[in-house]
Write a protein that holds these residues in place. Structure first.
Motif, PDB file in Angstrom:
ATOM      1  N   VAL A 126       0.661  -1.293  -0.017  1.00 29.40           N
ATOM      2  CA  VAL A 126      -0.236  -0.304  -0.191  1.00 29.40           C
ATOM      3  C   VAL A 126       0.809   1.300  -0.100  1.00 29.40           C
ATOM      4  N   THR A 127       0.709   2.245  -1.090  1.00 32.91           N
ATOM      5  CA  THR A 127       1.513   3.193  -1.161  1.00 32.91           C
ATOM      6  C   THR A 127       0.623   4.469  -0.698  1.00 32.91           C
ATOM      7  N   GLU A 128       1.428   5.078   0.175  1.00 30.66           N
ATOM      8  CA  GLU A 128       0.927   6.374   0.529  1.00 30.66           C
ATOM      9  C   GLU A 128       0.785   7.279  -0.535  1.00 30.66           C
ATOM     10  N   TYR A 129      -0.497   7.665  -0.291  1.00 28.66           N
ATOM     11  CA  TYR A 129      -0.427   9.034  -1.305  1.00 28.66           C
ATOM     12  C   TYR A 129       0.707  10.171  -1.139  1.00 28.66           C
ATOM     13  N   ASN A 130       1.655  11.432  -1.173  1.00 28.83           N
ATOM     14  CA  ASN A 130       2.393  12.366  -0.956  1.00 28.83           C
ATOM     15  C   ASN A 130       2.838  13.035  -2.573  1.00 28.83           C
ATOM     16  N   LEU A 131       3.588  14.224  -1.801  1.00 32.46           N
ATOM     17  CA  LEU A 131       4.334  14.866  -2.659  1.00 32.46           C
ATOM     18  C   LEU A 131       5.270  13.726  -3.609  1.00 32.46           C
ATOM     19  N   GLU A 132       6.757  13.367  -2.527  1.00 31.38           N
ATOM     20  CA  GLU A 132       7.268  11.981  -2.735  1.00 31.38           C
ATOM     21  C   GLU A 132       6.745  11.128  -4.027  1.00 31.38           C
ATOM     22  N   THR A 133       5.950  10.912  -2.850  1.00 31.47           N
ATOM     23  CA  THR A 133       5.774   9.247  -3.666  1.00 31.47           C
ATOM     24  C   THR A 133       4.607   9.156  -4.854  1.00 31.47           C
ATOM     25  N   TYR A 154      -6.762  -0.066   8.051  1.00 35.35           N
ATOM     26  CA  TYR A 154      -5.741  -0.286   7.033  1.00 35.35           C
ATOM     27  C   TYR A 154      -5.293  -2.039   7.060  1.00 35.35           C
ATOM     28  N   GLU A 155      -4.847  -2.570   7.903  1.00 33.97           N
ATOM     29  CA  GLU A 155      -4.881  -4.265   7.783  1.00 33.97           C
ATOM     30  C   GLU A 155      -5.216  -4.987   6.834  1.00 33.97           C
ATOM     31  N   ASN A 156      -6.693  -4.830   6.535  1.00 35.21           N
ATOM     32  CA  ASN A 156      -7.860  -5.269   5.192  1.00 35.21           C
ATOM     33  C   ASN A 156      -8.131  -4.431   4.376  1.00 35.21           C
ATOM     34  N   TYR A 157      -6.564  -3.783   3.878  1.00 35.69           N
ATOM     35  CA  TYR A 157      -6.663  -3.403   2.848  1.00 35.69           C
ATOM     36  C   TYR A 157      -5.155  -3.894   2.554  1.00 35.69           C
ATOM     37  N   LYS A 158      -4.401  -4.182   3.906  1.00 35.03           N
ATOM     38  CA  LYS A 158      -2.910  -4.720   2.768  1.00 35.03           C
ATOM     39  C   LYS A 158      -3.112  -5.831   2.004  1.00 35.03           C
ATOM     40  N   SER A 159      -4.057  -6.623   3.083  1.00 35.06           N
ATOM     41  CA  SER A 159      -4.197  -7.860   3.558  1.00 35.06           C
ATOM     42  C   SER A 159      -5.263  -8.511   1.417  1.00 35.06           C
ATOM     43  N   ALA A 160      -6.227  -7.619   1.395  1.00 38.43           N
ATOM     44  CA  ALA A 160      -6.730  -7.081  -0.177  1.00 38.43           C
ATOM     45  C   ALA A 160      -5.399  -7.214  -0.757  1.00 38.43           C
ATOM     46  N   ALA A 161      -4.568  -5.894  -0.933  1.00 40.52           N
ATOM     47  CA  ALA A 161      -3.706  -6.050  -1.706  1.00 40.52           C
ATOM     48  C   ALA A 161      -2.743  -6.861  -2.171  1.00 40.52           C
ATOM     49  N   VAL A 162      -2.581  -8.113  -1.698  1.00 42.05           N
ATOM     50  CA  VAL A 162      -1.294  -8.874  -1.887  1.00 42.05           C
ATOM     51  C   VAL A 162      -2.084  -9.866  -2.874  1.00 42.05           C
ATOM     52  N   GLU A 163      -3.627  -9.964  -3.322  1.00 43.67           N
ATOM     53  CA  GLU A 163      -4.007 -11.179  -3.705  1.00 43.67           C
ATOM     54  C   GLU A 163      -3.519 -10.241  -5.695  1.00 43.67           C
ATOM     55  N   PHE A 164      -3.996  -8.545  -5.515  1.00 45.04           N
ATOM     56  CA  PHE A 164      -3.934  -8.337  -6.283  1.00 45.04           C
ATOM     57  C   PHE A 164      -3.768  -7.140  -7.505  1.00 45.04           C
ATOM     58  N   GLN A 175     -14.243   5.994 -12.962  1.00 43.64           N
ATOM     59  CA  GLN A 175     -14.404   6.147 -11.547  1.00 43.64           C
ATOM     60  C   GLN A 175     -15.628   4.550 -10.852  1.00 43.64           C
ATOM     61  N   TYR A 176     -15.530   4.353  -9.939  1.00 41.89           N
ATOM     62  CA  TYR A 176     -15.834   3.218  -9.049  1.00 41.89           C
ATOM     63  C   TYR A 176     -15.706   3.749  -7.669  1.00 41.89           C
ATOM     64  N   LYS A 177     -17.315   3.604  -7.144  1.00 41.68           N
ATOM     65  CA  LYS A 177     -17.248   3.363  -5.672  1.00 41.68           C
ATOM     66  C   LYS A 177     -17.743   2.551  -5.244  1.00 41.68           C
ATOM     67  N   MET A 178     -16.890   1.741  -4.014  1.00 39.52           N
ATOM     68  CA  MET A 178     -16.980   0.431  -3.844  1.00 39.52           C
ATOM     69  C   MET A 178     -18.785   0.226  -2.842  1.00 39.52           C
ATOM     70  N   PRO A 179     -19.691  -0.458  -3.303  1.00 37.53           N
ATOM     71  CA  PRO A 179     -20.924  -0.598  -2.920  1.00 37.53           C
ATOM     72  C   PRO A 179     -20.903  -0.480  -1.652  1.00 37.53           C
ATOM     73  N   ALA A 180     -20.474  -1.357  -0.427  1.00 36.76           N
ATOM     74  CA  ALA A 180     -20.272  -1.518   0.737  1.00 36.76           C
ATOM     75  C   ALA A 180     -19.810  -0.265   1.409  1.00 36.76           C
ATOM     76  N   ASP A 181     -19.685  -0.403   2.436  1.00 34.53           N
ATOM     77  CA  ASP A 181     -19.722   1.081   3.313  1.00 34.53           C
ATOM     78  C   ASP A 181     -18.746   0.744   4.440  1.00 34.53           C
ATOM     79  N   GLU A 182     -18.312  -0.848   4.567  1.00 31.29           N
ATOM     80  CA  GLU A 182     -17.830  -1.424   5.652  1.00 31.29           C
ATOM     81  C   GLU A 182     -16.316  -1.273   5.180  1.00 31.29           C
ATOM     82  N   VAL A 183     -14.934  -0.916   5.221  1.00 33.13           N
ATOM     83  CA  VAL A 183     -13.523  -1.235   4.901  1.00 33.13           C
ATOM     84  C   VAL A 183     -13.025  -2.667   4.967  1.00 33.13           C
ATOM     85  N   THR A 184     -13.914  -3.877   5.211  1.00 29.95           N
ATOM     86  CA  THR A 184     -13.371  -5.422   5.006  1.00 29.95           C
ATOM     87  C   THR A 184     -12.379  -6.526   4.056  1.00 29.95           C
ATOM     88  N   VAL A 185     -12.073  -7.027   4.699  1.00 28.20           N
ATOM     89  CA  VAL A 185     -11.089  -7.668   3.492  1.00 28.20           C
ATOM     90  C   VAL A 185     -11.632  -8.461   2.259  1.00 28.20           C
TER      91      VAL A 185
END
Length: 329
Positions: free
Chosen positions: A185-192, A220-230, A273-283
């Motif tokens: 997961v990359t945090e967005y800022n001017l450098e990155t 954040y942990e959920n987000y990182k776990s999902a990132a591995v697969e994609f 752009q696409y919006k995640m239909p669910a509200d909760e950020v789960t894996v």
């Protein structure tokens, strides 16, 4: 910045003058060279092109290379072998441990389409060393049975990709391997932001959330776990909504305080752009969203208005979703 790139380019030229005097470096200010700009279809600055064997036809684009050392590797891999041939386990260990990242191709024999694709990929990823081996001992040492590409990070294998015979799309491999130069997961800022746009992955998922909220760690942990697969298919970006400098990004996605945490997917080519239909950020929700997007089933989210005809006529340019990426980044 262009100035910085120009300096790195000059430094690469200086170093290669001793090592490879046959390779000439030149620079052109195309402000007055309209014919050249048109002939080589120069759209953005700076653009680096590599001409081979004195031919003006089809020069090779050198994209996303920002440092002198990477320029040098890129050029060397274009003019000589792009991978190191590994004959022993010691040699393999040396390559794997020399840098932060390394890519090793394990092959049954070194003359097939997969090897060709592997060497092609190595040419386009100068950020890390590539080695290949057909040694039975080396295969046995790493427990490899099939033709496999392995990415090592800090000496440990972090990704295995079985290489089918036949021409597997080189671009997919290049894209996949380039993503290892970034964190999961990359945090967005001017450098990155420069790095994020250099990696050739056109699908970006963005998580908008304040990093100091009570639920942040769990999300954040959920987000990182999902990132591995994609990995290699969708780039995972985190946008801290507490950071005022990220304001233009929220505006672009029309994210308000009451919307966060929010998850969006952006396709850089179409700017859709696409919006995640669910509200909760789960894996589970993240994986379902990413998968439905890749399968072409995700629902489009509020598209941009058309680019006004006179958008660049005045000193302050008019940006809409459709020209935002190209102009701002």
């Amino acid at each position: 910045s262009p100035h910085n790139l120009s300096e790195e380019f000059a430094e690469a030229a200086r170093q290669l003058k001793k090592e490879a005097p046959r390779i000439q470096f030149g620079k052109i200010d195309v402000t007055h060279q309209h014919d050249l700009r048109k002939e080589f279809n120069i759209q953005e600055f700076p653009t680096v092109k590599f001409f081979v064997d004195g031919s003006r036809e089809d020069p090779v684009d050198c994209k996303g290379v920002r440092q002198a050392s990477t320029f040098i590797t890129w050029v060397k891999r274009r003019t000589g072998p792009s991978t190191i041939l590994i004959n022993s386990t010691d040699q393999a260990e040396a390559i794997i441990n020399a840098d932060d990242l390394a890519v090793i191709g394990f092959f049954k024999e070194l003359h097939n389409d997969s090897v060709e694709v592997f060497c092609e990929t190595a040419r386009d990823v100068p950020e890390m060393p590539f080695g290949m081996t057909a040694s039975k001992d080396v295969h046995a040492n790493y427990g490899i049975q099939k033709n496999t590409l392995v990415v090592f990070k800090k000496g440990k294998p972090v990704h295995n990709e079985v290489l089918e015979d036949g021409k597997q799309a080189t671009m997919d491999l290049t894209r996949l391997i380039k993503t290892f130069t970034l964190d999961l997961v990359t945090e967005y800022n001017l450098e990155t932001s420069v790095k994020i746009f250099d990696v050739p992955v056109e699908n970006h998922i963005l998580l908008f959330t304040p990093t100091n909220s009570e639920t942040f760690n769990e999300i954040y942990e959920n987000y990182k776990s999902a990132a591995v697969e994609f990995r290699g298919k969708i780039m995972f970006v985190l946008v801290n909504t507490n950071e005022t400098r990220n304001g233009r990004v929220f505006e672009y996605f029309r994210i308000r305080d009451i919307d966060v945490p929010a998850v969006r997917i952006l396709n850089l080519t179409s700017n859709a752009q696409y919006k995640m239909p669910a509200d909760e950020v789960t894996v589970k929700n993240l994986k379902e969203f990413c998968q439905s997007y890749l399968n072409g089933k995700a629902k489009l989210h509020r598209s941009s208005e058309e680019i006004p005809k006179d958008w660049d006529k005045r000193p302050v340019k008019v940006l809409v979703g459709k020209n935002f990426n190209r102009i701002v980044f």
